[in-house]
Design a protein around this motif. Structure first.
Motif, PDB file in Angstrom:
ATOM      1  N   LEU B  27     -35.446  47.189  -6.305  1.00  0.00           N
ATOM      2  CA  LEU B  27     -35.253  46.370  -5.095  1.00  0.00           C
ATOM      3  C   LEU B  27     -35.787  44.951  -5.329  1.00  0.00           C
ATOM      4  CD1 LEU B  27     -34.284  46.236  -2.175  1.00  0.00           C
ATOM      5  CD2 LEU B  27     -36.592  46.818  -1.440  1.00  0.00           C
ATOM      6  N   SER B  28     -36.916  44.855  -6.022  1.00  0.00           N
ATOM      7  CA  SER B  28     -37.475  43.529  -6.335  1.00  0.00           C
ATOM      8  C   SER B  28     -36.477  42.690  -7.114  1.00  0.00           C
ATOM      9  CB  SER B  28     -38.741  43.657  -7.181  1.00  0.00           C
ATOM     10  OG  SER B  28     -39.766  44.197  -6.431  1.00  0.00           O
ATOM     11  N   LEU B  29     -35.890  43.337  -8.140  1.00  0.00           N
ATOM     12  CA  LEU B  29     -34.946  42.603  -8.986  1.00  0.00           C
ATOM     13  C   LEU B  29     -33.689  42.235  -8.205  1.00  0.00           C
ATOM     14  CD1 LEU B  29     -35.295  44.515 -12.380  1.00  0.00           C
ATOM     15  CD2 LEU B  29     -36.229  42.283 -11.763  1.00  0.00           C
ATOM     16  N   GLN B  30     -33.260  43.137  -7.323  1.00  0.00           N
ATOM     17  CA  GLN B  30     -32.071  42.850  -6.513  1.00  0.00           C
ATOM     18  C   GLN B  30     -32.320  41.670  -5.570  1.00  0.00           C
ATOM     19  OE1 GLN B  30     -31.305  46.633  -4.664  1.00  0.00           O
ATOM     20  NE2 GLN B  30     -30.086  47.391  -6.369  1.00  0.00           N
ATOM     21  N   GLY B 162     -37.708  28.952 -10.967  1.00  0.00           N
ATOM     22  CA  GLY B 162     -37.410  29.406  -9.601  1.00  0.00           C
ATOM     23  C   GLY B 162     -37.527  30.914  -9.490  1.00  0.00           C
ATOM     24  N   PHE B 163     -37.009  31.627 -10.496  1.00  0.00           N
ATOM     25  CA  PHE B 163     -37.084  33.092 -10.479  1.00  0.00           C
ATOM     26  C   PHE B 163     -38.540  33.551 -10.556  1.00  0.00           C
ATOM     27  CE2 PHE B 163     -36.985  37.311 -12.456  1.00  0.00           C
ATOM     28  CZ  PHE B 163     -36.146  37.964 -11.568  1.00  0.00           C
ATOM     29  N   GLY B 164     -39.298  32.893 -11.412  1.00  0.00           N
ATOM     30  CA  GLY B 164     -40.716  33.228 -11.550  1.00  0.00           C
ATOM     31  C   GLY B 164     -41.457  33.061 -10.240  1.00  0.00           C
ATOM     32  N   ARG B 165     -41.085  32.030  -9.529  1.00  0.00           N
ATOM     33  CA  ARG B 165     -41.732  31.758  -8.240  1.00  0.00           C
ATOM     34  C   ARG B 165     -41.435  32.871  -7.234  1.00  0.00           C
ATOM     35  NH1 ARG B 165     -44.789  28.678  -4.365  1.00  0.00           N
ATOM     36  NH2 ARG B 165     -43.421  27.591  -2.927  1.00  0.00           N
ATOM     37  N   VAL B 166     -40.160  33.284  -7.124  1.00  0.00           N
ATOM     38  CA  VAL B 166     -39.810  34.229  -6.059  1.00  0.00           C
ATOM     39  C   VAL B 166     -40.183  35.668  -6.395  1.00  0.00           C
ATOM     40  CG1 VAL B 166     -38.028  32.801  -5.005  1.00  0.00           C
ATOM     41  CG2 VAL B 166     -37.389  34.378  -6.825  1.00  0.00           C
ATOM     42  N   VAL B 167     -40.071  36.026  -7.657  1.00  0.00           N
ATOM     43  CA  VAL B 167     -40.355  37.425  -7.986  1.00  0.00           C
ATOM     44  C   VAL B 167     -41.854  37.719  -7.849  1.00  0.00           C
ATOM     45  CG1 VAL B 167     -40.742  37.326 -10.500  1.00  0.00           C
ATOM     46  CG2 VAL B 167     -39.527  39.273  -9.529  1.00  0.00           C
ATOM     47  N   ALA B 168     -42.657  36.679  -7.919  1.00  0.00           N
ATOM     48  CA  ALA B 168     -44.111  36.866  -7.855  1.00  0.00           C
ATOM     49  C   ALA B 168     -44.691  36.628  -6.466  1.00  0.00           C
ATOM     50  CB  ALA B 168     -44.783  35.923  -8.851  1.00  0.00           C
ATOM     51  N   GLU B 169     -43.870  36.091  -5.555  1.00  0.00           N
ATOM     52  CA  GLU B 169     -44.463  35.733  -4.261  1.00  0.00           C
ATOM     53  C   GLU B 169     -44.598  36.961  -3.371  1.00  0.00           C
ATOM     54  OE1 GLU B 169     -43.430  35.398  -0.988  1.00  0.00           O
ATOM     55  OE2 GLU B 169     -41.501  36.395  -1.269  1.00  0.00           O
ATOM     56  N   VAL B 170     -45.560  36.925  -2.487  1.00  0.00           N
ATOM     57  CA  VAL B 170     -45.807  38.100  -1.646  1.00  0.00           C
ATOM     58  C   VAL B 170     -45.756  37.739  -0.152  1.00  0.00           C
ATOM     59  CG1 VAL B 170     -48.324  37.808  -1.885  1.00  0.00           C
ATOM     60  CG2 VAL B 170     -47.429  40.005  -1.208  1.00  0.00           C
ATOM     61  N   GLY B 171     -46.180  36.533   0.178  1.00  0.00           N
ATOM     62  CA  GLY B 171     -46.323  36.154   1.591  1.00  0.00           C
ATOM     63  C   GLY B 171     -45.025  36.211   2.374  1.00  0.00           C
ATOM     64  N   ALA B 172     -43.988  35.597   1.826  1.00  0.00           N
ATOM     65  CA  ALA B 172     -42.722  35.484   2.563  1.00  0.00           C
ATOM     66  C   ALA B 172     -42.054  36.842   2.753  1.00  0.00           C
ATOM     67  CB  ALA B 172     -41.783  34.521   1.834  1.00  0.00           C
ATOM     68  N   VAL B 173     -41.985  37.623   1.658  1.00  0.00           N
ATOM     69  CA  VAL B 173     -41.305  38.921   1.776  1.00  0.00           C
ATOM     70  C   VAL B 173     -42.101  39.894   2.641  1.00  0.00           C
ATOM     71  CG1 VAL B 173     -39.818  38.892  -0.257  1.00  0.00           C
ATOM     72  CG2 VAL B 173     -42.198  39.539  -0.514  1.00  0.00           C
ATOM     73  N   VAL B 186     -41.201  45.744  -2.114  1.00  0.00           N
ATOM     74  CA  VAL B 186     -40.960  45.199  -3.459  1.00  0.00           C
ATOM     75  C   VAL B 186     -42.260  45.241  -4.262  1.00  0.00           C
ATOM     76  CG1 VAL B 186     -38.966  43.760  -2.879  1.00  0.00           C
ATOM     77  CG2 VAL B 186     -41.280  42.855  -2.564  1.00  0.00           C
ATOM     78  N   MET B 187     -42.210  44.797  -5.492  1.00  0.00           N
ATOM     79  CA  MET B 187     -43.361  44.942  -6.387  1.00  0.00           C
ATOM     80  C   MET B 187     -44.641  44.314  -5.830  1.00  0.00           C
ATOM     81  SD  MET B 187     -41.978  44.657 -10.292  1.00  0.00           S
ATOM     82  CE  MET B 187     -40.845  43.328 -10.124  1.00  0.00           C
ATOM     83  N   THR B 188     -44.511  43.080  -5.359  1.00  0.00           N
ATOM     84  CA  THR B 188     -45.729  42.377  -4.932  1.00  0.00           C
ATOM     85  C   THR B 188     -46.311  42.972  -3.658  1.00  0.00           C
ATOM     86  OG1 THR B 188     -44.272  40.778  -3.866  1.00  0.00           O
ATOM     87  CG2 THR B 188     -45.177  40.165  -6.015  1.00  0.00           C
TER      88      THR B 188
END
Lengths: 246, 238
Positions: B27-30, B162-173, B186-188
């Motif tokens: 799901l994170s990757l999607q 950009g990908f590095g930024r979003v895949v690692a962020e936790v606050g927004a998701v 998701v992962m974070t």
């Protein structure tokens, strides 16, 4: 020059940036000649070339190419642009092979593959880079790169070739080679060349006519021999003899 | 459970392809994949156009983009939350706490980065490439395509960042997704949850996978750049 076809006519051309950098009342250039534009730094030489090549818009004035006015219609303007090209002092080659670089303008114009190969191979031979067709452009020396840029520019046989100090950064051997290529072009085609150069000796060696530009205006224009032996304006003489401080 | 036990258990979960862990990773990757594709499709043309414009004409836009590049994820999450909540402008769509909301929030984070870094990359070399293409007879579309193709390493770098930024962020998701198991976890967000619960093995496992994803993507970019004769650097002679 009666009888010779007019390639370019410039009338009342004005360009301003923070000050007026160009003001050309009238300039008429004929087919098959090599014109040299000389003058001190800031005289407007490169700006004139860039306006002619439609990279920069003039604030006022008209340019007639091959008898046609500079159209504001995008398609007509593109058609006009495709009859000329400019080689910059700083060589910009694309991140691909030497062959693909030279083929770029031919592909843009829809040439067939076979014709592209024939022309590129011929040009590579002429500029002495036949062995480097498959080499990546980034691995070329400065002189090789500028020769590729020249080959790329003439591949589609433009009617008007604009050269903005094409040998400024080259060693003497490459300067000689580039000059020979330019003179060969004149001999073998009906191309018109406008070459901006700081090097008055080069202007004397290569050009048929010289235009001396000073402070954005044409001070004097005439046959190269006359300009170098008997200039009418004292500023032309001072520049040629290296007495002009600027 | 000791840290060593946690790490060993994390490896076991990864090697045995634990279904719970796998679902979260996928799901994170999607979500991040969709966000970066959308950001690329919008950001690359926009960044290219801005990069080719005269800088003095786009000063205000530049400042806005640079500001948004540092947008805190929680702020992006809050903005999207307010937009998608019942009282929000798009509340009627019922997208809150869905992967679509998470993608939207991540686009808000990635788009300025992709646009801004593309713009910077294009600006460094775009003008001379544009002029070269034009002098060789290229029309506007071919000129733009030539510039994009020539600046592909900068653009790839922008997309990877950009990908590095979003895949690692936790606050927004976390705000717009709600960290719902099986739907929006998701992962974070899972790492935050599992760490809070003291289940370090899953958190460590997810952390290792996140690092591995970074490593693979950056290695690919690095290899790609190294394979070019100019090492990914601009090729303006002299």
């Amino acid at each position: 020059m009666p009888g010779a076809k007019v390639v370019l006519r410039v009338e009342n051309l004005v360009k301003r940036y923070d000050r007026e950098v160009l003001n050309i009342e009238r300039l008429v250039l004929h087919r098959g000649k090599i014109y040299g534009i000389i003058g001190p730094s800031g005289a407007g030489k490169s700006t004139l070339l860039r306006i002619i090549n439609q990279l920069v818009k003039a604030d006022r004035g008209e340019i007639y190419y091959f008898g046609r006015s500079n159209s504001h219609n995008a398609k007509d303007s593109l058609d006009l642009r495709r009859q000329m090209t400019l080689v910059f002092q700083k060589t910009i080659l694309f991140r691909t092979t030497v062959f693909e670089n030279i083929a770029y303008g031919l592909k843009v114009r829809g040439f067939k593959k076979q014709e592209i190969k024939k022309r590129v191979d011929t040009l590579l031979e002429q500029v002495g880079l036949k062995e480097l067709a498959g080499r990546h452009a980034a691995t070329l020396s400065g002189g090789e790169a500028q020769r590729v840029a020249l080959a790329r520019a003439v591949a589609f046989e433009p009617a008007l070739l604009l050269l903005d100090e094409p040998t400024a950064n080259l060693d003497p051997a490459n300067v000689e080679l580039m000059e020979r290529l330019i003179l060969d072009l004149k001999r073998n085609t009906s191309i018109t060349v406008i070459m901006v150069t700081h090097n008055v000796f080069q202007a004397r060696r290569v050009t048929d006519e010289v235009i001396f530009l000073y402070d954005g205006r044409i001070v004097e224009m005439g046959e190269t021999k006359q300009i170098f032996t008997a200039p009418h304006d004292p500023r032309t003489g001072a520049f040629i003899e290296g007495r002009m401080i600027y | 459970m000791s840290l060593l036990d946690g790490i060993l258990e994390a490896f076991r979960l990864i090697i045995t392809l634990d279904p719970y862990l796998l679902r979260i990773v996928l799901l994170s990757l999607q979500v991040s994949g969709a966000a970066i594709i959308i950001s690329t499709l919008l950001g690359v043309p926009l960044g290219t156009w801005l990069g080719m414009c005269e800088e003095r004409k786009t000063r205000l836009i530049n400042k806005i983009i640079y500001t948004l590049m540092g947008l805190p994820p929680v702020v992006a999450g809050l903005a999207i939350y307010l937009l998608l909540s019942r009282q929000g402008l798009l509340g009627v769509l019922g997208l809150l706490y869905t992967p679509v909301a998470m993608v939207t929030a991540q686009v808000a984070l990635a788009l300025p980065i992709v646009t801004g870094l593309t713009m910077v990359g294009i600006r460094s070399r775009g003008r001379e490439l544009e002029e070269t293409a034009r002098t060789l007879g290229a029309g506007p579309l071919l000129t733009a395509w030539t510039v994009i193709r020539e600046c592909r390493y900068s653009i790839l770098g922008a997309v990877v960042t950009g990908f590095g930024r979003v895949v690692a962020e936790v606050g927004a998701v976390m705000i717009v997704g709600g960290n719902i198991e099986g739907r929006t976890r998701v992962m974070t967000t899972a790492m935050v949850l599992e760490t809070g619960k003291g289940h370090f093995e899953l958190a460590i496992g997810l952390g290792l996978i996140l690092l591995a994803i970074y490593f693979v993507i950056n290695s690919l970019l690095y290899t790609f750049q190294k394979e070019s004769p100019e090492g990914g650097e601009s090729h303006a002679r002299r």
